[in-house]
Design an enzyme around this catalytic site. Structure first.
Site, PDB file in Angstrom:
ATOM      1  CE  LYS A 210       0.523  -3.499   3.175  1.00  0.00           C
ATOM      2  NZ  LYS A 210      -0.297  -2.564   4.004  1.00  0.00           N
TER       3      LYS A 210
ATOM      4  CB  THR B  55      -3.045  -3.802   7.223  1.00  0.00           C
ATOM      5  OG1 THR B  55      -4.276  -3.250   7.635  1.00  0.00           O
ATOM      6  CG2 THR B  55      -3.029  -5.293   7.515  1.00  0.00           C
TER       7      THR B  55
ATOM      8  CD  GLU C  23       1.858   5.316   7.200  1.00  0.00           C
ATOM      9  OE1 GLU C  23       1.006   4.869   6.427  1.00  0.00           O
ATOM     10  OE2 GLU C  23       1.616   5.807   8.302  1.00  0.00           O
TER      11      GLU C  23
ATOM     12  CB  THR D 249      -8.547  15.081   1.979  1.00  0.00           C
ATOM     13  OG1 THR D 249      -7.251  15.242   2.555  1.00  0.00           O
ATOM     14  CG2 THR D 249      -9.582  15.093   3.063  1.00  0.00           C
TER      15      THR D 249
ATOM     16  CB  THR E 266      -0.973  -0.003   1.201  1.00  0.00           C
ATOM     17  OG1 THR E 266      -0.235  -0.136   2.409  1.00  0.00           O
ATOM     18  CG2 THR E 266      -1.968  -1.138   1.072  1.00  0.00           C
TER      19      THR E 266
ATOM     20  CG  ASN F 218      -0.162   8.802   9.081  1.00  0.00           C
ATOM     21  OD1 ASN F 218      -0.883   7.944   8.604  1.00  0.00           O
ATOM     22  ND2 ASN F 218       1.117   8.603   9.356  1.00  0.00           N
TER      23      ASN F 218
END
Lengths: 409, 409
Positions: free
Chosen positions: A185, A196, A282, A409, A159, A404
């Site tokens: 992942k 996840t 991230e 959006t 992802t 995050n």
């Protein structure tokens, strides 16, 4: 380290162990044209095991996989989609997960109860099942037993991940070559458009499902359960292992002379995947490894290591290459575990910053240089007992907040 | 709300209750010329109480204050410095904290065991005691019983805080006007140059030390213990309360008809200070209030509310004005408390986003508008029992990372 129990297989993947094919394709769940549907197929019934998220809210595919494994611990295939987590989707979500299982079984020519399913992506939206079903129909044509198959599968499960995560080792059991491989992942622990943690392990070792299940749980506790990107736990986390048995070793038991080597190899694969997830957290710019020794128990060491690695203040300091041991000792002190407040040593790499809980003058230039590297090790010795643990995480950066704050959006 | 139990005193501070003077000055512990030494003095022996950090590593002043209170629960003064936490400073740190207590007692003309001390600032460095001692000598000349005294004290306890934090209420007990006031500081939970949460409550109510201690602990659990900026707990956190008794009410007991009003007033002061700390969290742009109702117990509701407010993903989403209920429900599910996974309702302000655990379509524009405000309320109803709790925190922003990545260098 003593005798090397296994060898690392460079370039190996989930199709390297005998008996496995894999593949992936784009069916339309992701907005980009990247793969979003993948499968691993075993040509024989594989002894299988799985561990799942501890989150009380569990996505629909977890229950379906749980039921599949309850029927004798045998799997032939695992089907994974990215782009949609099929979580908080109610009865329709359950039905969709079951349809994925049934349709994949039909397309692959195996029993429905022998197919595990996993999903990752946005929460609370229904799967576009027309796209999933078309994808499933096309999957058998994409199956390959070479590296490309493994690669396509790895792509299909990503992802926000920036890199594919694979690991592969081989060892000899009863004179037979045994291979263990894994793909994973994970980037943030949970967020509706992505994230996840998913892990998939294949091996050609001969091992029964109950022992594989025990081993997988033990090893998860010192690998995937010892990483933290942001402290959040997904509704979809799942780790599935399949053993084809085609290496033709004598079936592994705890008393088998090579059991320890197999366990070490499986642990290596899981730890490498876990570290790869932490490093690819991230917004992360570096991997942080926390080593706690001298604790009252392994349990205490684990709790302390995870508290340090989960501290936003420690993570920010590492991002800023700041040798901030005050934040580390504060994390040690709030972990809820026994600590002798007068006997704590702390090192950053080789640089001693605290000894017997008292600051030690250190070379700030050297510390800065070390902390600017792409891997930072924090060593804590409590000097109390023999409990020890390692945990992995990443630094907290502007990019974590950017990713995050803005992704939905 | 029914009958108003107390009135808010606009502009009131720690010198508003009868019997208290306060003051502050710059003695040289901070690099800027801002105040870094402050004192509150009670003209009569005050019934006193305190609660302390749960971190195992406790700074030297905490032990000194603990011992002072152990001798009959009476205080005449509390001395506070900012700029240095006097934590992880060993035997010299203990001696310095005791010297602060003794020197302040001498300068103020009170008994040494009637002086509490508190520190906040860098960890692991010894106090510059020559500067502290000169400051202490000058403090009596700076004591004032008006608002300026309260203001100087509030300034002296700040570190990275952007705003002073005060709250004051009054009520009538036995026909006498009783005033309760508080001052606090706190911005990040811990970091060596700054931070720590300190709170100081003054009141002229007549109440014994044991009851004040009980009440302070109960109220701390629903105020200061329900805020999270970054999940880290300081080595120096302390909340001290002093009651002069000069309001001349009949001594408060749990059966006194106005006990509930006094408790409500004290709780208001503590909650207001706690919210002010959360809103002023490092880098924060807004206050987040989480309200959990319908839980199995208050304890469960507290744990769930704090898990939500502590989630980096929820905090980032609020910063990005993203109505990301998936992250909220994932936090509910990992709080380790009983949850019925089919009956959860979630609202953002008045906007219903989840009902009976199923997504409800909502107006994204309206949600964006609401989330852009300076206060965001997250309401969770578990629809199980009558347990409820409120918690407060702030959003996670680029500035949090900037402040904490770079402050020490």
């Amino acid at each position: 380290m003593g005798k090397q129990l296994f060898e690392i297989v460079e370039g190996g993947g989930v199709t390297t162990p005998k008996g496995f094919q894999a593949g992936g394709l784009h069916c339309g769940l992701k907005k980009t044209d990247r793969h979003d549907l993948g499968v691993i197929l075993c040509e024989v019934p594989a002894a299988a095991a799985a561990v799942y998220t501890t989150n009380l809210f569990q996505a629909a595919p977890l229950q379906v996989t749980r039921e599949a494994l309850a029927e004798g611990g045998i799997l032939r295939a695992v089907l994974v989609n990215s782009g949609n987590a099929n979580a908080c989707t109610g009865a329709q979500g359950d039905a969709d997960a079951r349809a994925m299982q049934a349709n994949a079984a039909a397309a692959l020519g195996v029993g429905a109860s022998q197919v595990a399913v996993a999903s990752t992506g946005v929460i609370g939206e229904l799967l576009k099942m027309d796209r999933v079903n078309t994808g499933i129909e096309n999957l058998p044509g994409r199956l390959r037993s070479d590296d490309q198959g493994s690669d396509d599968f790895c792509q299909a499960i990503l992802t926000t991940d920036l890199v594919k995560k694979v690991s592969c080792v081989s060892l000899t059991i009863d004179g037979q070559q045994v291979t263990i491989a894994g793909a994973a992942k994970g980037s943030g622990m949970i967020h509706p458009n992505m994230a996840t943690m998913l892990g998939f392990v294949t091996t050609d070792a001969k091992i029964g499902s109950p022992l594989l299940q025990e081993l997988l749980r033990e090893i998860t506790n010192v690998s995937f359960n010892m990483i933290t990107v942001d402290g959040d736990t997904s509704t979809n986390d799942m780790l599935v292992a399949m053993a084809s048995g085609l290496a033709e070793n004598n079936e592994l038991t705890r008393s088998h002379p090579d059991f320890a080597a197999f366990a070490a190899g499986l642990q290596h694969v899981c730890v490498e995947l876990a570290k790869a997830i932490a490093r690819d957290g991230e917004g992360a710019t570096k991997l942080i490894e926390t080593v706690v020794v001298g604790a009252d128990s392994d349990f205490a060491a684990q709790a302390i290591a995870k508290t340090i690695i989960g501290s936003s203040l420690v993570k920010s300091a590492v991002y800023g290459a700041d040798a901030n041991w005050g934040r580390i000792i504060a994390a040690v002190g709030r972990a809820g575990q026994p600590v002798n407040v007068g006997t704590v040593d702390i090192r950053l790499g080789d640089i001693v910053v605290l000894e017997q809980s008292r600051p030690i003058p250190f070379d700030e230039e050297k510390a800065l240089e070390y902390l600017k590297g792409d891997t930072v090790a924090i060593h804590v010795n409590l000097n109390m007992g023999s409990g020890q643990a390692k945990a992995w995480g990443c630094d907290l950066t502007y990019d974590y907040v950017r990713i995050n704050a803005a992704y939905r959006t």
